[in-house]
Scaffold this active site. Structure first.
Site, mmCIF file in Angstrom:
data_model
loop_
_atom_site.group_PDB
_atom_site.id
_atom_site.type_symbol
_atom_site.label_atom_id
_atom_site.label_comp_id
_atom_site.label_asym_id
_atom_site.label_seq_id
_atom_site.Cartn_x
_atom_site.Cartn_y
_atom_site.Cartn_z
ATOM 1 N N PRO A 69 0.832 -1.207 0.000
ATOM 2 C CA PRO A 69 0.000 0.000 0.000
ATOM 3 C C PRO A 69 0.863 1.253 0.000
ATOM 4 O O PRO A 69 1.701 1.432 0.874
ATOM 5 C CB PRO A 69 -0.796 -0.115 1.305
ATOM 6 C CG PRO A 69 -0.678 -1.523 1.739
ATOM 7 C CD PRO A 69 0.617 -2.040 1.178
ATOM 8 N N GLU A 70 0.696 2.055 -1.005
ATOM 9 C CA GLU A 70 1.415 3.322 -1.097
ATOM 10 C C GLU A 70 0.432 4.438 -0.727
ATOM 11 O O GLU A 70 -0.738 4.171 -0.446
ATOM 12 C CB GLU A 70 1.928 3.524 -2.530
ATOM 13 C CG GLU A 70 2.921 2.474 -2.977
ATOM 14 C CD GLU A 70 4.365 2.916 -2.770
ATOM 15 O OE1 GLU A 70 4.603 3.933 -2.097
ATOM 16 O OE2 GLU A 70 5.255 2.227 -3.289
ATOM 17 N N ARG A 89 1.641 -10.147 6.567
ATOM 18 C CA ARG A 89 3.070 -10.076 6.882
ATOM 19 C C ARG A 89 3.361 -9.365 8.199
ATOM 20 O O ARG A 89 4.510 -9.343 8.644
ATOM 21 C CB ARG A 89 3.825 -9.393 5.729
ATOM 22 C CG ARG A 89 3.729 -10.229 4.445
ATOM 23 C CD ARG A 89 4.483 -9.606 3.300
ATOM 24 N NE ARG A 89 5.923 -9.547 3.563
ATOM 25 C CZ ARG A 89 6.806 -9.026 2.729
ATOM 26 N NH1 ARG A 89 6.409 -8.495 1.596
ATOM 27 N NH2 ARG A 89 8.079 -9.012 3.028
ATOM 28 N N ARG A 144 22.601 18.844 -3.067
ATOM 29 C CA ARG A 144 22.432 17.393 -2.888
ATOM 30 C C ARG A 144 23.040 16.647 -4.069
ATOM 31 O O ARG A 144 22.679 16.887 -5.215
ATOM 32 C CB ARG A 144 20.950 17.047 -2.782
ATOM 33 C CG ARG A 144 20.313 17.714 -1.577
ATOM 34 C CD ARG A 144 19.460 16.736 -0.834
ATOM 35 N NE ARG A 144 18.846 17.398 0.311
ATOM 36 C CZ ARG A 144 18.538 16.776 1.426
ATOM 37 N NH1 ARG A 144 18.785 15.488 1.553
ATOM 38 N NH2 ARG A 144 17.969 17.428 2.422
#
Ligand SMILES: [Zn+2]
Length: 318
Positions: free
Chosen positions: A50-51, A157, A199
């Protein structure tokens, strides 16, 4: 029984103009019934966890059932989720009214006034609404009881979480350090530009850094960069202002489309064991290595960045 965030078996198209062919799909099947074999997946496809879009779809599906409802208790069948479900949770929560159900990153926040129940779906979790007398399955580890109705967490899980927080949720250690919300007012092109200065990390990994912006997981990072026509290996610090503007729009569009696809898949589901359908999404580049780019027909490439697969078009994303 009403299932949240499930789909009919028709693939959901996220990528307009992408050739279908039955490939490039990712299956979202967190609520599988025990013992039922998983659908056979092509080698490069992995079952998606699930995102943010699935969590937001779940939230929207639950809202009409939970907001304003009173909690009558809980059932904890397995305390050993990612973190232990707090002991004595039932006594703390019973009798409280759910004022609102919000989301921060992938955390669902049940607002109980001066406390919050925090739920995370982890790798494989799903929430469903069922009747209190519906017998639980083997992976139905937690119930939030609302009288006759129950919000049931199924998590094969057990990487999900059910946590209790006194006071506002944003002080919780898991939430306090999170970056900006992709749909929030702080996520702007200028923010992306400023946050990326200096970065050296690749832009894909920069995007996936939840201390900068939340909710852009591996799949949506590849998809957003394709939409923005940015090479995933570009150093974040080298993003131009124009690229940041395209990327900002692409992240929002990609996530919005996925949420819309999830929303259109919300359906009432009546069945003896609540066997869900499988949620399928189609992507522009994700999972499509070797297939022609939907824009220029160049084969989509797969590379590995930070131990995760990245998919991109070497021509559209120079
Ligand atoms: Zn292309």
């Amino acid at each position: 029984m009403i299932l949240i965030g499930r789909s009919h078996r028709v693939p959901v198209k996220l990528c307009m103009g992408a050739a279908d062919g039955g490939r490039g799909r990712v299956y979202f099947a967190p609520g599988r019934t025990a013992g039922r074999p998983a659908p056979s997946l092509p080698e490069t496809r992995t079952p998606a966890m699930p995102e943010l879009p699935e969590v937001e779809t779940t939230r929207r599906g639950l809202v009409p059932h939970v907001e304003g409802a009173y909690v009558t208790g809980v059932a904890v069948r397995h305390h050993g989720l990612r973190w232990p479900v707090p002991r004595g949770l039932g006594a703390k929560i019973a009798g409280r009214r759910i004022a609102a159900l919000r989301r921060r990153a992938k955390y669902l926040l049940f607002d109980l006034g001066d406390a919050t129940l925090i739920v995370h779906l982890g790798m494989s979790g799903s929430l469903r609404i069922t009747r209190a007398d519906e017998p639980p399955g083997p992976y139905d580890h937690f119930d939030l009881r609302l009288g006759e109705k129950v919000i049931r967490l199924r998590d094969p899980r057990r990487f999900g979480a059910v946590l209790w927080q006194r006071g506002p949720p944003d002080t919780h250690p898991l939430i306090a350090g999170l970056g900006v919300e992709p749909f929030g007012p702080d996520f702007t092109p200028e923010f992306l530009f400023a946050a990326s200065r200096g970065r050296k990390v690749a832009v894909k990994q920069f995007l996936m850094n939840a201390s900068i912006v939340v909710g852009v997981g591996n799949i949506y990072a590849s998809e957003s960069l394709f939409r923005a026509r940015i090479n995933p290996r570009l150093r974040a610090g080298r993003l131009s202002r124009a690229a940041c503007a395209r990327l900002h729009a692409a992240v929002r569009e990609t996530l919005e489309r996925a949420i819309e696809a999830g929303g259109s898949s919300l359906r009432d589901f009546v069945g003896s064991d609540g066997e869900p359908g499988y949620f399928q999404q189609e992507y522009c580049v994700y999972g499509r290595d070797g297939e022609p780019c939907s824009v220029c027909s160049t084969p989509v490439r797969r590379i590995v960045q930070g131990a995760r697969s990245t998919y991109f078009c070497p021509v559209c994303q120079r």
